[in-house]
Write a protein that holds these residues in place. Structure first.
Motif, PDB file in Angstrom:
ATOM      1  N   ASP A  33       0.819  -1.219   0.000  1.00 32.41           N
ATOM      2  CA  ASP A  33       0.000   0.000   0.000  1.00 32.41           C
ATOM      3  C   ASP A  33       0.852   1.267   0.000  1.00 32.41           C
ATOM      4  N   THR A  37       0.901   4.010  -3.019  1.00 30.57           N
ATOM      5  CA  THR A  37       0.611   5.426  -2.782  1.00 30.57           C
ATOM      6  C   THR A  37       1.743   6.294  -3.313  1.00 30.57           C
ATOM      7  N   TYR A 208     -15.599   5.977   0.444  1.00 29.49           N
ATOM      8  CA  TYR A 208     -14.257   6.565   0.485  1.00 29.49           C
ATOM      9  C   TYR A 208     -13.590   6.271   1.828  1.00 29.49           C
ATOM     10  N   TYR A 211      -7.805   8.858   4.488  1.00 25.37           N
ATOM     11  CA  TYR A 211      -6.348   8.671   4.554  1.00 25.37           C
ATOM     12  C   TYR A 211      -5.845   9.085   5.930  1.00 25.37           C
ATOM     13  N   PRO A 328      -1.120  13.957   0.286  1.00 27.59           N
ATOM     14  CA  PRO A 328      -1.729  12.620   0.168  1.00 27.59           C
ATOM     15  C   PRO A 328      -3.228  12.588   0.445  1.00 27.59           C
ATOM     16  N   HIS A 329      -3.723  13.464   1.327  1.00 28.12           N
ATOM     17  CA  HIS A 329      -5.157  13.493   1.611  1.00 28.12           C
ATOM     18  C   HIS A 329      -5.940  13.857   0.353  1.00 28.12           C
ATOM     19  N   SER A 332      -5.646  10.935  -2.288  1.00 27.59           N
ATOM     20  CA  SER A 332      -6.487   9.784  -1.934  1.00 27.59           C
ATOM     21  C   SER A 332      -7.949  10.079  -2.239  1.00 27.59           C
TER      22      SER A 332
END
Length: 434
Positions: A33, A37, A208, A211, A328-329, A332
């Motif tokens: 994972d 990412t 969803y 993250y 990253p938020h 994602s």
């Protein structure tokens, strides 16, 4: 406000069309994972920088960069050969880093010696039209599979998702032809947002997942380790570069023609500058352990659908993608866009691309000649799409890049037949003159 909304619409279109490739490749190489990412983040970062560079110093047109289908194919082929040619999947990825770096160098050399300009002369309207038709045909299967709810572990058609997709396609068509200008201009953004909300309301897919990692992540250079320069992959990358040039020239030429038809002043074909910039972009793909990029022909369909010809919103969208890749938020969240929503909205854009292809054919005067070119290229290109990939197991990867890619095979045949029929025509005219 108008410029910002246009930029967000560009951003949504670019990410929706690019997010699948790194996720699929990560699955092929069985990355965990965290590694997946990272690959998604680095790929989007490279795409944002690449699009920005092309807009500022390359072709200077609003043409988004996307993961090159050719590189995707090479990654797929070598994922199956990794245990045979290399000691591990990570070592294979290191060799692919080296291949993209070599590709960047070849781009520089071809641009330096002005060979790209000579190759550009081969892209007549009939060749560009065939390229677009083959591209639409090649992607049509993915569109319909996604709109039917196939993929992501599902092997049977979901009737609720299929009905929802049909409704969303009809809704998007309606918005793109709305009499209120701002509605038609932002139809793609409105459809993506509305489709996403409705998809969740009707509970047609998984929810969803929030993250929970770090808020900011800087893309890592050589994330898989230092590049390996494998002799076999070096040969493959040189050949792939010529095919990438084919994609690049077709995208520039078609988008330039659309911009010209819509009254834009950005119609200069800067092939050489684009070649140098493409070299930088391939190097970025290698350095950041991402997927090599290429200008995407879908930009022509997007511009034709939305009417957004200005380059400023595109530049802002590229900057937003670079920024989002470090958050990253945000990444994602975009990665959670339901596939049926993305495919349904993009379906409308590619319908317009079909119209652009026929417009290219209309620009040719000798209809009987171009019918021969179209028939030959489509028959071979579409036929190649039906040959299963397993049939090429014993074929060298260099040849597989052509034989197992109907888009490239058909386009190369179109160039060859177009040149041959033009030669025959000119020869007959000279003979009559005597």
């Amino acid at each position: 406000m108008k410029t910002l909304l246009s930029a967000i619409q560009w951003m949504a279109f670019i990410i929706a069309g690019s997010i699948v490739a790194p996720i699929a490749i990560a699955d092929l190489f069985q990355l965990n994972d965290l590694q997946t990412t990272g690959l998604v983040q680095r790929t989007m970062f490279v795409l944002g920088i690449s699009s920005l560079l092309q807009a500022l110093i390359g072709h200077r047109m609003p043409i988004n960069e996307g993961p090159a289908g050719l590189w995707w194919g090479v990654f797929t082929i070598y994922a199956g050969l990794s245990t045979t040619l290399f000691s591990s999947s990570i070592e294979t990825l290191q060799a692919l880093e080296g291949a993209m770096i070599i590709s960047g160098i070849v781009f520089f050399l071809l641009s330096l010696f002005k060979l790209i300009d000579r190759l550009a002369a081969l892209f007549t309207p009939v060749v560009s039209g065939i390229y677009l038709l083959l591209l639409v045909i090649q992607l049509s299967g993915s569109f319909l599979n996604g709109m039917a709810g196939l993929g992501g572990g599902r092997s049977e058609v979901s009737l609720p998702i299929a009905i929802f997709s049909i409704f969303l396609v009809a809704f998007t068509f309606y918005l793109t032809r709305h009499r209120i200008k701002w509605v038609s201009q932002y139809a793609i953004l409105i459809s993506l947002a509305a489709g996403w909300v409705l998809f969740k309301i009707f509970n047609l897919g998984k929810a969803y997942e929030v993250y929970t990692g770090p808020a900011i992540a800087i893309p890592e250079i050589f994330a898989f380790g230092m590049p390996i320069f494998d002799s076999g992959l070096i040969v493959t990358s040189i050949f792939i570069t010529f095919l990438l040039i084919t994609n690049m020239l077709a995208s520039i030429r078609v988008t330039g023609q659309v911009l010209k038809n819509m009254g834009s002043d950005r119609t200069e074909f800067r092939y050489r500058a684009s070649g140098f910039t493409a070299g930088i972009n391939q190097l970025l793909g290698g350095f950041f352990s991402a997927i090599g990029s290429v200008p995407i022909s879908g930009a022509a369909g997007f511009i034709s659908t939305t009417g957004i010809t200005r380059i400023l919103p595109f530049i802002i969208s590229s900057l937003l993608i670079v920024l989002a890749s470090m958050l990253p938020h945000v990444m994602s969240l975009f990665a959670a866009l339901p596939a049926p929503v993305g495919y349904s909205v993009t379906f409308v854009i590619f319908v317009n691309m079909t119209g652009i292809a026929f417009s290219e054919f209309d620009r040719e005067n000798d209809k009987s000649r171009i019918r021969v070119v179209i028939g030959t290229a489509l028959l071979a290109g579409v036929g190649a799409m039906f040959i299963p990939g397993e049939a090429f197991r014993n074929i060298p990867p260099v040849l597989v890049s052509i034989l197992n890619n109907g888009l490239i095979l058909g386009t190369l045949l179109a160039v060859a037949v177009d040149r041959f029929t033009l030669y025959q025509k000119n020869r007959k005219e000279k003979f009559k003159a005597l």
